[in-house]
Write an enzyme that holds these catalytic residues in place. Structure first.
Site, PDB file in Angstrom:
ATOM      1  N   GLU A  97       1.557   3.692   1.821  1.00 58.75           N
ATOM      2  CA  GLU A  97       1.672   4.525   3.148  1.00 58.75           C
ATOM      3  C   GLU A  97       2.917   3.100   2.913  1.00 58.75           C
ATOM      4  O   GLU A  97       4.271   4.119   3.338  1.00 58.75           O
ATOM      5  CB  GLU A  97       1.456   3.853   4.749  1.00 58.75           C
ATOM      6  CG  GLU A  97      -0.162   4.877   4.721  1.00 58.75           C
ATOM      7  CD  GLU A  97      -1.712   3.983   4.162  1.00 58.75           C
ATOM      8  OE1 GLU A  97      -2.381   3.726   4.552  1.00 58.75           O
ATOM      9  OE2 GLU A  97      -1.318   3.231   2.948  1.00 58.75           O
ATOM     10  N   ARG A 145      -7.151  -1.493 -27.257  1.00 54.43           N
ATOM     11  CA  ARG A 145      -6.527  -1.035 -29.154  1.00 54.43           C
ATOM     12  C   ARG A 145      -6.107   0.054 -28.824  1.00 54.43           C
ATOM     13  O   ARG A 145      -5.898   1.293 -30.027  1.00 54.43           O
ATOM     14  CB  ARG A 145      -7.285  -1.207 -30.353  1.00 54.43           C
ATOM     15  CG  ARG A 145      -8.163  -2.951 -30.261  1.00 54.43           C
ATOM     16  CD  ARG A 145      -8.705  -3.589 -30.946  1.00 54.43           C
ATOM     17  NE  ARG A 145      -9.240  -2.335 -31.457  1.00 54.43           N
ATOM     18  CZ  ARG A 145     -11.179  -2.799 -31.324  1.00 54.43           C
ATOM     19  NH1 ARG A 145     -11.598  -3.798 -30.726  1.00 54.43           N
ATOM     20  NH2 ARG A 145     -11.898  -1.664 -31.530  1.00 54.43           N
ATOM     21  N   CYS A 174      -1.746  -1.682   7.410  1.00 53.04           N
ATOM     22  CA  CYS A 174      -0.733  -0.377   7.360  1.00 53.04           C
ATOM     23  C   CYS A 174      -0.711   0.762   8.644  1.00 53.04           C
ATOM     24  O   CYS A 174       0.543   1.046   8.693  1.00 53.04           O
ATOM     25  CB  CYS A 174      -1.234   0.398   6.212  1.00 53.04           C
ATOM     26  SG  CYS A 174      -0.957   0.218   4.333  1.00 53.04           S
ATOM     27  N   TRP A 194     -19.084   4.404 -39.100  1.00 52.67           N
ATOM     28  CA  TRP A 194     -18.618   4.392 -37.704  1.00 52.67           C
ATOM     29  C   TRP A 194     -19.600   6.581 -37.443  1.00 52.67           C
ATOM     30  O   TRP A 194     -19.080   6.864 -38.324  1.00 52.67           O
ATOM     31  CB  TRP A 194     -17.330   5.295 -38.044  1.00 52.67           C
ATOM     32  CG  TRP A 194     -16.467   3.714 -37.124  1.00 52.67           C
ATOM     33  CD1 TRP A 194     -15.466   3.184 -38.324  1.00 52.67           C
ATOM     34  CD2 TRP A 194     -15.943   2.986 -36.347  1.00 52.67           C
ATOM     35  NE1 TRP A 194     -15.171   1.961 -37.884  1.00 52.67           N
ATOM     36  CE2 TRP A 194     -15.959   2.112 -37.059  1.00 52.67           C
ATOM     37  CE3 TRP A 194     -16.811   2.438 -34.916  1.00 52.67           C
ATOM     38  CZ2 TRP A 194     -15.366   0.677 -36.155  1.00 52.67           C
ATOM     39  CZ3 TRP A 194     -16.358   1.850 -34.228  1.00 52.67           C
ATOM     40  CH2 TRP A 194     -15.666   0.918 -34.994  1.00 52.67           C
ATOM     41  N   HIS A 205       1.246  -1.635   0.489  1.00 51.17           N
ATOM     42  CA  HIS A 205      -0.383   0.182  -0.336  1.00 51.17           C
ATOM     43  C   HIS A 205       1.071   1.347   0.068  1.00 51.17           C
ATOM     44  O   HIS A 205       2.199   1.390   0.142  1.00 51.17           O
ATOM     45  CB  HIS A 205      -0.988  -0.180   1.308  1.00 51.17           C
ATOM     46  CG  HIS A 205      -2.105  -1.116   1.432  1.00 51.17           C
ATOM     47  ND1 HIS A 205      -3.228  -1.186   1.783  1.00 51.17           N
ATOM     48  CD2 HIS A 205      -2.603  -2.122   0.017  1.00 51.17           C
ATOM     49  CE1 HIS A 205      -3.718  -2.302   1.519  1.00 51.17           C
ATOM     50  NE2 HIS A 205      -3.417  -2.883   0.648  1.00 51.17           N
ATOM     51  N   THR A 226     -26.575  -6.921 -29.558  1.00 52.55           N
ATOM     52  CA  THR A 226     -24.792  -6.126 -29.813  1.00 52.55           C
ATOM     53  C   THR A 226     -23.606  -7.232 -29.829  1.00 52.55           C
ATOM     54  O   THR A 226     -23.410  -7.438 -31.381  1.00 52.55           O
ATOM     55  CB  THR A 226     -24.756  -5.167 -28.881  1.00 52.55           C
ATOM     56  OG1 THR A 226     -25.766  -4.250 -28.493  1.00 52.55           O
ATOM     57  CG2 THR A 226     -23.601  -4.745 -29.387  1.00 52.55           C
TER      58      THR A 226
END
Length: 370
Positions: free
Chosen positions: A52, A216, A93, A179, A50, A205
């Protein structure tokens, strides 16, 4: 420098973990002695040290272990999120702060995780460390909006995204949509993809467009170190794929695919079906995705799927790319939302950012109705 400046620096450091810290929060840490920074660190990757701990390591690297121990003792620490107090993938921590004799802790926000919330601060106070919570609180909470959403709503952070014409259409009547947005807008949408853990589309879809649902962009375009790999998001489908084929783009590049459906099917190494008995299983599906460490999701369509999320008020952001073209009345609408009984009762979003990508306009909204 003032306290607010050191916390601002901690926030900047935290942002460096944006691509790899999830599902953990982004955390940055600055250690200060006599108004001088003696150590800095951030949470670089899920499952690793982490912020710290990394700041303490940085101090030891700068001054040598023995000298650093003397310098850290009596120092101030600035961290945007409450230090953890339970052992999971890494040691707590808060214990390290006590061990290294930190004098004062300045913390942006408490940890929203009910297992930790306030516990780390209580432990530090008991050890005689002066603590102050709330420095740049708003900025610290905004930084970790994904993590706060996960903890409070028990689901992933959800971004809805669509590209539309200037008259609010996403495709021609025959379904043609490639597009609408320009190349710069599409590149920006890949940047969004790179910052989420999963990309979700509906069955229609997936079958009709056969999308790859990958990031990409190059490492340079994503500002990723040459030695690091580009982490591809999990591909998520709602509804059983009837036309799934081995050469389907969804199953390319060995990426993980999760399908939520009322019908089960054969599992494989990178393919997981989650079966539900209920017709409306979206809420359960989202919780199951979070349980698999998918802390953020980009919903890319189609229209029916986007409308379902909006109707159920299951989204945190809405991103719309608008191109300066007209597609006409018979074309498919971007959104089809049920009308309210009055203007006063309509759902209002907060416009937080408007950007331009050549002739396209990108508008980002926050949903404050949740």
């Amino acid at each position: 420098m003032k306290d607010i400046d050191f916390m601002a620096r901690a926030i900047e450091l935290a942002k460096r973990g944006r691509l790899r810290a999830q599902p953990n929060p982004m955390v940055g840490c600055v250690i200060v002695k006599n108004n001088r920074i003696i150590g800095e660190g951030w949470h670089q990757e899920f499952g690793k040290a982490h912020a710290e701990i990394n700041a303490i390591k940085d101090c030891k690297k700068r001054f040598g272990i023995q000298k650093a121990l003397k310098i850290i003792a009596g120092a101030d620490m600035y961290v945007n999120l409450e230090p953890c107090s339970i052992e999971k993938n890494t040691p707590p921590c808060a214990n390290a702060l006590v061990e290294h004799q930190i004098k004062r802790l300045f913390c942006g926000t408490l940890d929203p995780n009910p297992k930790i919330n306030g516990r780390g601060i209580k432990l530090l106070k008991k050890a005689g460390i002066h603590t102050k919570v709330g420095l740049l609180r708003k900025e610290c909470k905004q930084l970790n909006k994904i993590f706060f959403t996960n903890q409070k709503k028990l689901r992933p952070y959800i971004i809805l995204k669509s590209a539309q014409s200037i008259d609010g259409k996403i495709a021609l009547k025959n379904g043609e949509s490639n597009w609408i947005s320009n190349a710069e807008s599409r590149k920006d949408s890949h940047r969004i993809r790179s910052r989420v853990k999963g990309i979700l589309v509906g069955r229609g879809t997936a079958e009709k467009d056969n999308p790859s649902l990958t990031v990409r962009l190059s490492k340079k375009e994503l500002c990723i170190d040459k030695n690091k790999t580009i982490e591809q998001p999990v591909k998520i489908i709602i509804g059983n794929l009837k036309k799934a084929k081995k050469n389907n783009k969804l199953f390319s590049n060995n990426a993980k695919v999760i399908i939520g459906s009322r019908n089960s099917a054969k599992q494989s190494k990178n393919l997981e079906y989650i079966e539900y008995k209920e017709k409306d299983f979206l809420d359960k599906f989202l919780k199951d995705l979070l349980a698999r460490n998918i802390s953020s999701i980009l919903v890319e369509g189609g229209q029916k799927t986007l409308n379902t999320f909006i109707a159920k008020n299951l989204f945190d952001e809405l991103v719309i790319y608008t191109a300066p073209i007209f597609l006409g009345d018979e074309s498919i609408k971007t959104l089809s939302v049920k009308a309210p009984n009055s203007i006063k009762n309509s759902s209002k979003l907060k416009t937080v950012k408007i950007e331009r990508f050549k002739d396209d306009i990108k508008t980002t909204y926050y949903n404050e109705n949740i």
